[in-house]
Design an enzyme around this catalytic site. Structure first.
Site, PDB file in Angstrom:
ATOM      1  CG  HIS A   1      85.733  13.576  50.220  1.00 45.23           C
ATOM      2  ND1 HIS A   1      87.083  13.327  50.142  1.00 45.23           N
ATOM      3  CD2 HIS A   1      85.568  14.874  49.841  1.00 45.23           C
ATOM      4  CE1 HIS A   1      87.712  14.426  49.739  1.00 45.23           C
ATOM      5  NE2 HIS A   1      86.819  15.372  49.544  1.00 45.23           N
ATOM      6  CE1 TYR A   2      85.175   5.463  51.915  1.00 43.73           C
ATOM      7  CE2 TYR A   2      83.882   4.868  49.995  1.00 43.73           C
ATOM      8  CZ  TYR A   2      84.970   4.648  50.814  1.00 43.73           C
ATOM      9  OH  TYR A   2      85.842   3.639  50.524  1.00 43.73           O
ATOM     10  CB  THR A   3      82.513   9.991  56.733  1.00 40.78           C
ATOM     11  OG1 THR A   3      81.664   8.857  56.969  1.00 40.78           O
ATOM     12  CG2 THR A   3      81.678  11.208  56.370  1.00 40.78           C
TER      13      THR A   3
ATOM     14  CD  GLU B   1      84.534  13.643  53.956  1.00 39.14           C
ATOM     15  OE1 GLU B   1      83.993  12.514  53.830  1.00 39.14           O
ATOM     16  OE2 GLU B   1      85.764  13.834  53.950  1.00 39.14           O
TER      17      GLU B   1
ATOM     18  CG  HIS C   1      89.444  11.998  48.009  1.00 38.93           C
ATOM     19  ND1 HIS C   1      89.564  11.755  49.353  1.00 38.93           N
ATOM     20  CD2 HIS C   1      90.541  12.725  47.666  1.00 38.93           C
ATOM     21  CE1 HIS C   1      90.685  12.315  49.798  1.00 38.93           C
ATOM     22  NE2 HIS C   1      91.297  12.905  48.797  1.00 38.93           N
TER      23      HIS C   1
ATOM     24  CG  ASP D   1      86.967   9.032  49.478  1.00 34.72           C
ATOM     25  OD1 ASP D   1      88.147   8.892  49.114  1.00 34.72           O
ATOM     26  OD2 ASP D   1      86.543  10.081  49.990  1.00 34.72           O
TER      27      ASP D   1
HETATM   28 ZN   LIG Z   1      87.991  11.483  50.643  1.00 40.52          ZN
END
Ligand SMILES: [Zn+2]
Length: 227
Positions: free
Chosen positions: A27-29, A92, A130, A140
């Site tokens: 993921h990215y935040t 993340e 994701h 993401d």
């Molecule tokens: Zn995500």
């Protein structure tokens, strides 16, 4: 309430039905700083979490025990099954979604993924984004994420287009690799986000060739995925 190993996020539960991690979801935040992301991922009222958070400078912090079910994936499925949270480890990456991923961060991710692979015997095709498991909702880790780099390190997979593919087979091949059912435009968008972020226009023979290669080498019901 800290986790069983004294880890900072209370947002986790038992993995259901005795499931163990077979996937890693990246993921990215989408937040301005890792401190803000950490606060949210540890806030009991937010009801979200991830096992790991990696800042731009490469500092990796564990927030949830890997044996527990963290709450990062939400609705979606991969390889024909839902409840991805019970089947995955969530990572993340601090990134707003509009910036490159920093070298120290990528190096830290590679170290972390090597460890996760060894601890849980996760195959390279089990490392996904994701957006892969939720093409209708999520984008993401986004078009700037370097999946090819991970694949070259043996930590993810990267397709080869050896001959033009048949666009009529694209959706079936993408599903064979693991993608869920989704509207054709959302499926294509998710696929390109990961494997062809520079591509524009309608589904073409290159998209189809890449999907065919993934389906042939990494079928979800094949021996390599079930090992
Ligand atoms: Zn995500």
């Amino acid at each position: 309430m800290p986790g069983p190993a004294g880890l900072p996020s209370p947002n986790h539960g038992e993995r259901r039905a005795g499931l163990r991690p077979s996937l890693v979801v990246l993921h990215y935040t989408a937040m301005p700083s890792a401190a803000e992301a950490r606060a949210r991922l540890c806030d009991p009222t937010a009801e979200v979490s991830a096992h790991w958070l990696i800042d731009r400078d490469g500092r990796a912090e564990q927030l949830v025990d890997e044996a527990r079910r963290a709450w990062h994936a939400g609705a979606g499925d991969w390889a024909g099954a839902g409840d991805v949270n019970s089947r995955s480890i969530g990572v993340e990456l601090q990134n707003t979604g509009a910036e490159p991923f920093a070298e120290p961060q990528m190096a830290a991710l590679e170290r972390l993924l090597s460890g996760i692979r060894d601890r849980w015997r996760i195959v390279p095709q089990g490392v996904i984004g994701h957006s892969d498991l939720a093409p209708d909702r999520k984008a993401d880790p986004g078009p700037r994420f370097d999946w090819r780099r991970l694949a070259l390190a043996g930590l993810a997979v990267w397709p080869k287009a050896t001959a033009p593919g048949d666009p009529a087979r694209f959706a079936a091949d993408a599903r064979c690799f693991g993608y869920p059912d989704a509207a054709p435009d959302r499926l294509l968008a998710a696929f390109r986000l990961r494997f062809r972020p520079w591509a524009r226009g309608p589904l073409d023979a290159t998209d189809a060739a890449l999907a065919a290669d993934l389906a042939a080498r990494f079928p979800v019901d094949g021996p390599s995925a079930s090992a």
